[in-house]
Write a protein that holds these residues in place. Structure first.
Motif, PDB file in Angstrom:
ATOM      1  N   LEU A  20     -30.540 105.124  25.737  1.00  0.00           N
ATOM      2  CA  LEU A  20     -29.304 104.610  25.158  1.00  0.00           C
ATOM      3  C   LEU A  20     -28.066 104.859  25.998  1.00  0.00           C
ATOM      4  N   PHE A  21     -28.061 105.776  26.924  1.00  0.00           N
ATOM      5  CA  PHE A  21     -27.003 105.943  27.906  1.00  0.00           C
ATOM      6  C   PHE A  21     -25.583 105.905  27.343  1.00  0.00           C
ATOM      7  N   THR A  22     -25.232 106.815  26.498  1.00  0.00           N
ATOM      8  CA  THR A  22     -23.864 106.854  26.001  1.00  0.00           C
ATOM      9  C   THR A  22     -22.929 107.411  27.065  1.00  0.00           C
ATOM     10  N   PRO A  23     -21.604 107.299  26.869  1.00  0.00           N
ATOM     11  CA  PRO A  23     -20.664 107.669  27.909  1.00  0.00           C
ATOM     12  C   PRO A  23     -20.793 109.094  28.440  1.00  0.00           C
ATOM     13  N   ALA A  24     -20.849 110.089  27.577  1.00  0.00           N
ATOM     14  CA  ALA A  24     -20.932 111.467  28.059  1.00  0.00           C
ATOM     15  C   ALA A  24     -21.924 112.258  27.243  1.00  0.00           C
ATOM     16  N   SER A  98     -20.904  96.992  31.359  1.00  0.00           N
ATOM     17  CA  SER A  98     -20.564  97.975  30.328  1.00  0.00           C
ATOM     18  C   SER A  98     -21.772  98.232  29.437  1.00  0.00           C
ATOM     19  N   VAL A  99     -21.745  99.386  28.776  1.00  0.00           N
ATOM     20  CA  VAL A  99     -22.782  99.765  27.815  1.00  0.00           C
ATOM     21  C   VAL A  99     -22.094 100.296  26.566  1.00  0.00           C
ATOM     22  N   LYS A 100     -22.476  99.785  25.405  1.00  0.00           N
ATOM     23  CA  LYS A 100     -21.961 100.274  24.128  1.00  0.00           C
ATOM     24  C   LYS A 100     -23.109 100.892  23.346  1.00  0.00           C
ATOM     25  N   SER A 101     -22.906 102.111  22.853  1.00  0.00           N
ATOM     26  CA  SER A 101     -23.941 102.815  22.114  1.00  0.00           C
ATOM     27  C   SER A 101     -23.421 103.289  20.767  1.00  0.00           C
ATOM     28  N   LYS A 134     -26.162  98.278  23.430  1.00  0.00           N
ATOM     29  CA  LYS A 134     -26.022  96.953  24.039  1.00  0.00           C
ATOM     30  C   LYS A 134     -25.497  97.151  25.462  1.00  0.00           C
ATOM     31  N   ALA A 135     -26.177  96.566  26.434  1.00  0.00           N
ATOM     32  CA  ALA A 135     -25.763  96.654  27.831  1.00  0.00           C
ATOM     33  C   ALA A 135     -25.582  95.243  28.382  1.00  0.00           C
ATOM     34  N   ASN A 204     -33.311  99.721  20.942  1.00  0.00           N
ATOM     35  CA  ASN A 204     -33.289 100.707  19.869  1.00  0.00           C
ATOM     36  C   ASN A 204     -34.216 101.852  20.253  1.00  0.00           C
ATOM     37  N   ALA A 205     -33.673 103.064  20.372  1.00  0.00           N
ATOM     38  CA  ALA A 205     -34.482 104.208  20.794  1.00  0.00           C
ATOM     39  C   ALA A 205     -35.598 104.510  19.808  1.00  0.00           C
TER      40      ALA A 205
END
Length: 251
Positions: A20-24, A98-101, A134-135, A204-205
């Motif tokens: 899912l690669f969220t920002p931090a 961009s990636v939104k999680s 979503k990426a 979806n993880a």
């Protein structure tokens, strides 16, 4: 259950989280009277957006620049010139990635035979964390800077571009109790084929974890993962973009 099976379930559970690669970092914790997590969590890291910028070769210690070859007088620091992108592909004038999680926690869901609950598709646990992402990328061009990328699917129905990350997961262990932290690990997710300069994916993880391990494998309500590095790789396996910020005439 054998020791190896327990370890595999824990490790793969953490492994799939990073898809899912969220920002931090992201976390989900107990609420509404439910028991708190066994580790401290952040109350405001349940969603986020990561923007990406072009990836350039490191100055010093890289194949491109084993050592600095320039000097910045204003800051009295070493540098490398010219700035060298790691990928032959380019952003066009409207280029962006961009990636939104989003992470959502469910507690005490009703469990019914042959009926998925909120922890979909795993209907065997009453409480879980559900992570969706979503990426997307737009206006990516070939090395000539003009031709838009466009791919056909391979035998697996995937394209050549990838989203990759290096992460560290911590969560409340359902089997042993208490918090555990996995080893730092790399994970790669392949985008569907690029179409007319665009990459787009939604995943979806929990669904991925269910496909690997079956019922009972949904992420626990207390889950956190730290994104140590995240990048978009081109079809040549070269880093095209990494998370960051930029400023220019068009920004």
């Amino acid at each position: 259950m054998s020791h190896w099976t327990q370890y595999a379930r824990r490790f793969v559970g953490a492994l799939v989280v990073i898809l899912l690669f969220t920002p931090a970092s992201s976390s989900a914790s107990g609420q509404n009277g439910d028991p708190p997590c066994t580790f401290d969590t952040s109350a405001k890291a349940k969603s986020g957006k990561t923007n990406f910028v072009r990836a350039f070769a490191a100055c010093g210690g890289s194949i491109t620049f084993p050592s600095p070859n320039s000097f910045i007088a204003a800051t009295l620091t070493d540098a490398c010139a010219p700035a060298t992108p790691l990928s032959v592909f380019q952003f066009g004038p409207k280029g962006a990635c961009s990636v939104k999680s989003k992470l959502k926690t469910f507690f005490n869901q009703q469990i019914a035979v042959d009926e998925a609950n909120a922890c979909f598709p795993d209907d065997s646990v009453p409480s879980c964390s559900v992570i969706t992402t979503k990426a997307k990328c737009q206006d990516i061009r070939n090395a000539d800077g003009t031709t838009l990328i466009n791919e056909t699917a391979d035998q697996a129905g995937k394209g050549g571009w990838k989203l990759t990350a290096f992460a560290r997961a911590t969560f409340d262990d359902r089997l042993g109790g208490g918090a555990i932290t996995s080893i730092d690990f790399p994970v790669t997710f392949r985008f569907p084929p690029a179409k007319k300069d665009r990459l787009k994916a939604k995943f979806n993880a929990n669904a991925a974890l269910f496909d690997l391990l079956g019922f009972g494998s949904a992420l626990p309500p207390c889950t956190q993962f730290e994104t140590l590095d995240v990048a978009i790789l081109d079809s040549n396996f070269s880093p095209f973009a990494r998370r960051g910020l930029d400023a220019g005439p068009g920004n």
